[in-house]
Enzyme design. Structure first.
Site, PDB file in Angstrom:
ATOM      1  N   GLY A  84       0.731  -1.169   0.020  1.00  0.00           N
ATOM      2  CA  GLY A  84       0.096  -0.124   0.115  1.00  0.00           C
ATOM      3  C   GLY A  84       1.047   1.297  -0.031  1.00  0.00           C
TER       4      GLY A  84
ATOM      5  N   GLY B 265       6.482   1.244   2.418  1.00  0.00           N
ATOM      6  CA  GLY B 265       8.120   0.768   2.363  1.00  0.00           C
ATOM      7  C   GLY B 265       8.542   0.141   1.159  1.00  0.00           C
TER       8      GLY B 265
ATOM      9  N   HIS C  37      12.946  10.172  -3.433  1.00  0.00           N
ATOM     10  CA  HIS C  37      13.310   8.859  -4.158  1.00  0.00           C
ATOM     11  C   HIS C  37      14.643   9.233  -4.923  1.00  0.00           C
ATOM     12  CE1 HIS C  37       9.890   6.122  -4.471  1.00  0.00           C
ATOM     13  NE2 HIS C  37       9.370   7.333  -3.725  1.00  0.00           N
TER      14      HIS C  37
END
Length: 400
Positions: A230, A234, A271
């Site tokens: 979800g 992680g 990211h």
């Protein structure tokens, strides 16, 4: 050449004294680790740690024949008592070679952090490399003469150390990689084994003796892995960890750029900061084309954004267009991607989302996306050797 690991933990050991964290609370029995120290052929001791004499005795070894004690990193805390039978501990200057009376040759390897690595060659020619905690080799410009037989290093804390060695041929297909300096930030038990196996490495209990050059079976690295979960579970971090020990990785960002959306830009920036500098980014949804080409490992993040683009291309959001060819066009594009995953020769880690376990979407388009993503995830998972579900940062192995 025989190597006995008197300890495999971080300098403070595992569990850490007086630490209340969950990892330390579960570090019992075989998961408890003393500070890392290596005994080579009973003649060379790499790192002198508290209780080394007793650790050797528990492993069925003696330090009585040790002729050289070398330190790899600055030791904090109280001074370690030097047993009367051992010679004084010291360090070899970077780049210099020390020849022992036993016939072993020790070369000091420069690090990118405080400390010294040691390359040890036996009289018979086997070679091992031992690196200090938090350190990676510095100045690796040319190709290695040949791969090491054994590398002992901080795989969890510095996966890029293995990546650097792979890039110059220091770690090859037959190199055994042993993880040491294990601290409470490493996952416990089976989760650690899975993480290390993805890097082609393994951990062993304190007291283990290894025969350097024996060429044991190196853990197989899964070629195709699907990581699902979800939002904020992680899953992306887990996917990135699986490729952290590889020198070249192509990060396939399927979300692209969104002009005028600062929140999306912040997500992308987070990211990007997490990824190693040597990774290359491709912002594209032509994933099948990349899977069909030769090259370094791929990290595809993520399939849900790829599906969004695919539905945009065939105008699958509108009911009329869906009935008049959008469904068939989307299924053809999905089939092309699944076939490419099945046929690829590249190592690939794919990230996707689980969106079908929550509230039913209020619109037909939302329900259609939910259903098609579920079908896509199932089809891709069927082609992967390993499938992982990430929940609250914890990984559940669904396959592999």
């Amino acid at each position: 050449m025989e190597l006995t690991l008197l300890g495999t933990g971080a300098p403070e050991g595992l569990p850490r004294p007086s630490c209340p964290c969950a990892a330390c609370a579960t570090a019992r029995g075989p998961w408890a680790r003393a500070a890392t120290a290596l005994l080579v052929d009973d003649a060379l001791l790499l790192d002198l740690t508290p209780g080394a004499v007793f650790a050797a005795a528990r492993a069925g070894r003696s330090l009585g024949a040790v002729r050289q004690v070398l330190l790899t990193h600055p030791h904090d805390g109280p001074a370690v008592e030097l047993p009367a039978t051992l010679p004084p501990a010291g360090r070899v200057p970077d780049g210099q070679v020390l020849t022992l009376i036993s016939g072993h040759r020790v070369r000091a390897v420069p690090m990118d952090a405080p400390g010294t690595g040691y390359e040890v060659s036996s009289p018979e020619g086997e070679r091992l490399l031992y690196l200090p905690p938090g350190g990676a080799p510095a100045g690796l410009d040319g190709r290695a003469e040949r791969p090491y037989d054994l590398v002992v290093c901080d795989v969890v804390g510095r996966p890029d150390a293995v990546a650097r060695l792979r890039s110059v041929g220091g770690v090859g297909p037959a190199t055994e990689v042993i993880a040491v300096h294990l601290d409470h930030d490493a996952p416990p038990g089976a989760a650690l084994e899975r993480l290390l196996a993805a890097a082609g490495a393994r951990a062993v209990p304190d007291g283990t003796t290894l025969v350097v050059g024996e060429y044991p079976v190196v853990p197989d690295v899964p070629r195709r892995v699907l990581v699902t979960g979800g939002a904020r579970s992680g899953k992306s971090l887990e996917a990135e960890r699986r490729l952290g020990t590889f020198p070249e990785v192509v990060y396939v960002a399927t979300g692209g750029r969104r002009e005028g959306d600062p929140e999306w830009a912040a997500r992308v920036g987070l990211h990007r900061e997490r990824r190693p500098g040597a990774w290359r980014t491709e912002e594209t949804c032509e994933v099948a084309e990349l899977l069909g080409a030769d090259g370094p490992p791929l990290l595809v993040d993520c399939l849900s954004l790829w599906l969004t683009d695919a539905m945009d291309r065939v105008d699958a959001w509108e009911d009329v267009r869906w009935r008049e060819g959008g469904e068939a066009a989307l299924r053809a594009r999905v089939a092309e991607l699944v076939a490419a995953v099945r046929a690829t020769r590249r190592q690939v880690v794919l990230v996707t989302n689980e969106v079908g376990a929550g509230v039913v979407p209020a619109t037909p388009a939302g329900r259609r996306f939910r259903d098609e993503l579920g079908r896509l995830n199932a089809a891709v998972a069927a082609e992967c050797e390993e499938v992982l579900l990430v929940v609250a940062g914890q990984v559940v192995v669904l396959r592999g």
